[in-house]
Scaffold this active site. Structure first.
Site, mmCIF file in Angstrom:
data_model
loop_
_atom_site.group_PDB
_atom_site.id
_atom_site.type_symbol
_atom_site.label_atom_id
_atom_site.label_comp_id
_atom_site.label_asym_id
_atom_site.label_seq_id
_atom_site.Cartn_x
_atom_site.Cartn_y
_atom_site.Cartn_z
ATOM 1 N N HIS A 210 -62.153 -21.301 22.563
ATOM 2 C CA HIS A 210 -63.295 -20.792 21.807
ATOM 3 C C HIS A 210 -62.865 -20.283 20.431
ATOM 4 O O HIS A 210 -63.657 -20.308 19.495
ATOM 5 C CB HIS A 210 -63.980 -19.636 22.554
ATOM 6 C CG HIS A 210 -64.685 -20.045 23.813
ATOM 7 N ND1 HIS A 210 -64.039 -20.163 25.012
ATOM 8 C CD2 HIS A 210 -65.978 -20.356 24.037
ATOM 9 C CE1 HIS A 210 -64.912 -20.532 25.942
ATOM 10 N NE2 HIS A 210 -66.094 -20.661 25.379
ATOM 11 N N ASP A 280 -66.555 -30.371 26.891
ATOM 12 C CA ASP A 280 -66.852 -28.962 26.686
ATOM 13 C C ASP A 280 -67.646 -28.850 25.387
ATOM 14 O O ASP A 280 -67.875 -29.844 24.677
ATOM 15 C CB ASP A 280 -65.560 -28.155 26.642
ATOM 16 C CG ASP A 280 -65.752 -26.715 27.117
ATOM 17 O OD1 ASP A 280 -66.899 -26.229 27.120
ATOM 18 O OD2 ASP A 280 -64.745 -26.073 27.485
#
Length: 358
Positions: A210, A280
């Site tokens: 992230h 993702d």
């Protein structure tokens, strides 16, 4: 076009689907019936604001996307059949996905009660209890209009914190296989496709994708541990796989796995997986966004081998579809129809072709 899917046809037929005749068209025929842009749109899963039910309807009605992802903690979209207008806006079933792993990653705990984390499950429950828990959770999710729980996690780590931490069932491949397999079987028994993640293994990566690029141990090291749950579980029943934004020495070069053809070859060829493959989040994780604009990242992922590209950043769908349409017209997405066929088969709206016996 021959498609040998690693999932049971119709397992994930969505609850609102009014039913399809026994003599369903083949997936190749269903794909051929769609306009070229609609075929590409089926390969997109877009994050929607959970506090604005009409946003989900609008993105489906305006662009025909194949799936929506509900993040955050708000539950507006999961109450009182708020997803009904979205379903009505699409001629095809729409994937509705959440991250529902238990512990710190769950979406309906305020509505239907909490689930323990994977780590706690493995420490305090039997596999049979985990199976029953997952089955019940899938039933609760389906009752609220959710069709994909985006779980279980196959990553292996002993760390109590961090991006994976207690989302992992543990460090032993056999135990992770046993408990994740029980969770996956529970989802299947409730008619929901398990989504194993984050391939090829985020548990021992150098950081959090992230917040930036991360590196895993080399491929040879992953083969002896992190890949073992995939090797054992992929043949065990219908499933999907989600790739992580992971740089793997000896495999992916300078790209994360989600954008690396070699990572998809590892999954498809070495592990023999023929089912549905998701990325993702391509729009809200800096391992990708630090280097790519969203339309370019989506195109790179689909060209590399992903069936479905996911993003939750709120970026508009139109420019992404424009980029994909231009690439398809230029012959840069040669396997796109086969990927769309896998999406439709996973939704249970068509019959995949039998493998060629030759």
């Amino acid at each position: 076009m021959v498609i040998a899917l690693g999932l049971t046809f119709g397992l994930t037929r969505l609850a609102h689907d009014p039913g399809v005749d026994e003599h369903r068209a083949s997936c190749a025929e269903r794909v051929a019936q769609l306009a070229p842009r609609a075929r590409l749109a089926q390969r997109l899963m877009v994050g929607v604001d959970p506090t604005k039910p009409d946003a989900a309807r609008a993105v489906v009605a305006d662009h025909g996307v194949g799936g929506v992802f509900i993040g955050g903690t708000a539950t507006n979209l999961l109450r009182n059949d708020a997803l009904a207008p979205m379903r009505a806006a699409s001629p095809l079933p729409v994937f509705v996905a959440v991250d529902e792993e238990g512990g710190r990653v769950q979406r309906i705990d305020e509505l239907d009660g909490p689930m323990p984390s994977a780590r706690v499950m493995a420490q305090t429950m039997t596999p049979d209890q985990v199976h029953a828990l997952a089955k019940r959770r899938a039933e609760q999710l389906r009752a609220r209009g959710v069709t994909l729980a985006m779980s279980p996690v196959l990553d292996m780590t002993s760390q109590p914190r961090g991006v994976i931490g207690d989302r992992s069932f543990g460090t032993d491949p056999a135990k992770v296989t046993e408990y994740a397999g029980a969770f996956a079987a529970g989802l299947r028994d409730a008619g929901m496709l398990p989504v194993f993640k984050h391939f090829p293994g985020h548990g021992r990566a150098s950081g959090d994708s992230h917040t930036g690029a991360v590196t895993t141990p080399p491929l040879d090291a992953l083969r002896t541990s992190d890949l073992e749950p995939y090797r054992r579980l992929l043949p065990a029943g219908p499933s999907a796989v989600l790739l992580g934004h992971l740089n793997v020495p000896g495999l992916t070069g300078n790209d994360p796995a989600t954008l690396s053809p070699a990572a998809y070859r590892l999954l498809r060829q070495e592990l023999g997986f023929n089912g549905l493959v998701f990325t993702d989040d391509l729009g809200a994780m800096k391992a990708v966004t630090d280097r790519y604009k969203l339309p370019d990242a989506v195109l790179a992922a689909l060209r590399a081998g992903a069936d479905v590209a996911l993003w939750t950043s709120g970026d508009p769908v139109g420019p992404v579809l424009d980029r994909l349409q231009a690439a398809a017209d230029a012959g840069q997405l040669p396997d796109s129809d086969q990927a769309t066929a896998r999406v439709l088969a996973a939704k249970g709206v068509c019959s995949p072709a039998e493998p060629d016996p030759s």
